[in-house]
Design a protein around this motif. Structure first.
Motif, PDB file in Angstrom:
ATOM      1  N   MET A 114      -0.431 -11.456  18.708  1.00  0.00           N
ATOM      2  CA  MET A 114      -0.042 -10.074  18.877  1.00  0.00           C
ATOM      3  C   MET A 114      -1.189  -9.238  19.447  1.00  0.00           C
ATOM      4  O   MET A 114      -0.981  -8.431  20.317  1.00  0.00           O
ATOM      5  N   THR A 115      -2.412  -9.456  18.975  1.00  0.00           N
ATOM      6  CA  THR A 115      -3.566  -8.691  19.428  1.00  0.00           C
ATOM      7  C   THR A 115      -3.849  -8.947  20.903  1.00  0.00           C
ATOM      8  O   THR A 115      -4.118  -8.016  21.652  1.00  0.00           O
ATOM      9  N   VAL A 116      -3.761 -10.185  21.341  1.00  0.00           N
ATOM     10  CA  VAL A 116      -3.987 -10.524  22.749  1.00  0.00           C
ATOM     11  C   VAL A 116      -2.961  -9.820  23.631  1.00  0.00           C
ATOM     12  O   VAL A 116      -3.285  -9.290  24.682  1.00  0.00           O
ATOM     13  N   GLU A 117      -1.734  -9.774  23.176  1.00  0.00           N
ATOM     14  CA  GLU A 117      -0.677  -9.103  23.936  1.00  0.00           C
ATOM     15  C   GLU A 117      -0.945  -7.606  24.058  1.00  0.00           C
ATOM     16  O   GLU A 117      -0.767  -7.022  25.122  1.00  0.00           O
ATOM     17  N   LEU A 118      -1.422  -6.971  22.991  1.00  0.00           N
ATOM     18  CA  LEU A 118      -1.743  -5.543  23.029  1.00  0.00           C
ATOM     19  C   LEU A 118      -2.910  -5.265  23.964  1.00  0.00           C
ATOM     20  O   LEU A 118      -2.908  -4.294  24.707  1.00  0.00           O
ATOM     21  N   VAL A 119      -3.917  -6.130  23.954  1.00  0.00           N
ATOM     22  CA  VAL A 119      -5.065  -5.975  24.848  1.00  0.00           C
ATOM     23  C   VAL A 119      -4.610  -6.106  26.296  1.00  0.00           C
ATOM     24  O   VAL A 119      -4.995  -5.322  27.159  1.00  0.00           O
ATOM     25  N   GLY A 120      -3.768  -7.110  26.586  1.00  0.00           N
ATOM     26  CA  GLY A 120      -3.250  -7.289  27.943  1.00  0.00           C
ATOM     27  C   GLY A 120      -2.442  -6.094  28.400  1.00  0.00           C
ATOM     28  O   GLY A 120      -2.569  -5.636  29.537  1.00  0.00           O
ATOM     29  N   THR A 121      -1.629  -5.547  27.529  1.00  0.00           N
ATOM     30  CA  THR A 121      -0.819  -4.369  27.860  1.00  0.00           C
ATOM     31  C   THR A 121      -1.711  -3.158  28.100  1.00  0.00           C
ATOM     32  O   THR A 121      -1.511  -2.403  29.055  1.00  0.00           O
ATOM     33  N   ALA A 122      -2.718  -2.974  27.257  1.00  0.00           N
ATOM     34  CA  ALA A 122      -3.642  -1.850  27.415  1.00  0.00           C
ATOM     35  C   ALA A 122      -4.408  -1.960  28.729  1.00  0.00           C
ATOM     36  O   ALA A 122      -4.597  -0.963  29.437  1.00  0.00           O
ATOM     37  N   GLU A 123      -4.839  -3.178  29.066  1.00  0.00           N
ATOM     38  CA  GLU A 123      -5.571  -3.392  30.326  1.00  0.00           C
ATOM     39  C   GLU A 123      -4.675  -3.103  31.533  1.00  0.00           C
ATOM     40  O   GLU A 123      -5.103  -2.462  32.492  1.00  0.00           O
ATOM     41  N   ARG A 124      -3.438  -3.556  31.499  1.00  0.00           N
ATOM     42  CA  ARG A 124      -2.502  -3.282  32.605  1.00  0.00           C
ATOM     43  C   ARG A 124      -2.231  -1.786  32.730  1.00  0.00           C
ATOM     44  O   ARG A 124      -2.168  -1.258  33.841  1.00  0.00           O
ATOM     45  N   THR A 125      -2.124  -1.109  31.616  1.00  0.00           N
ATOM     46  CA  THR A 125      -1.901   0.341  31.636  1.00  0.00           C
ATOM     47  C   THR A 125      -3.097   1.044  32.253  1.00  0.00           C
ATOM     48  O   THR A 125      -2.940   1.936  33.083  1.00  0.00           O
ATOM     49  N   LEU A 126      -4.299   0.639  31.857  1.00  0.00           N
ATOM     50  CA  LEU A 126      -5.518   1.235  32.411  1.00  0.00           C
ATOM     51  C   LEU A 126      -5.612   0.973  33.911  1.00  0.00           C
ATOM     52  O   LEU A 126      -5.931   1.882  34.689  1.00  0.00           O
TER      53      LEU A 126
END
Length: 153
Positions: A1-13
């Protein structure tokens, strides 16, 4: 779950950074074309790098460096005054491709309108404008421009 949130945050940025970059490119072209249309020759030439090259389909060869660009725009303004008309430019359908060296490769449609004194505007040319933009002294500047026209082979 944490890896998915980091990936989503990076794509958003990344998406936010690209949106800001795209807005900068749009603002650059709006500013550059407005300066061109008012024949503020030196300011317009200043939106290009010192060694810029511009390729126009109706000239025998490229125009090089700011001095050549300024001379070209001054001559065009004089022709328009003699003809009693004015030209306006519209840029749209902008595609911006950031490069690894920090430059931007852009491609857009450019419409050139002519308005005779006391007359109605009409589209004079439909063009494609391909640029390389570089940031110098904190400002975007055109290093290379290639313009093609739909009515020319």
């Amino acid at each position: 779950m944490t890896v998915e949130l980091v990936g989503t945050a990076e794509r958003t940025l990344q998406s936010q950074r690209f949106a800001a970059l795209y807005a900068e490119a749009q603002q650059f072209y709006a500013h550059q074309m407005q300066i061109l249309d008012t024949h503020d020759t030196e300011r317009w030439a200043g939106t290009f790098t010192e060694d810029a090259v511009i390729e126009l389909p109706f000239l025998p060869g490229p125009v090089r460096a700011r001095t050549g660009l300024a001379r070209y725009v001054r001559a065009g303004a004089a022709r328009q005054r003699r003809a009693g008309s004015r030209l306006d430019h519209w840029v749209g359908m902008l595609d911006v491709q950031p490069q690894t060296d920090g430059s931007l490769h852009t491609r857009c449609s450019a419409l050139v309108y002519v308005t005779p004194c006391g007359g109605s505007s009409k589209v004079l040319y439909v063009c494609v404008m391909e640029d390389v933009l570089v940031r110098t002294r904190g400002q975007w500047r055109t290093a290379h421009r290639r313009v093609t026209r739909d009515d020319l082979a």
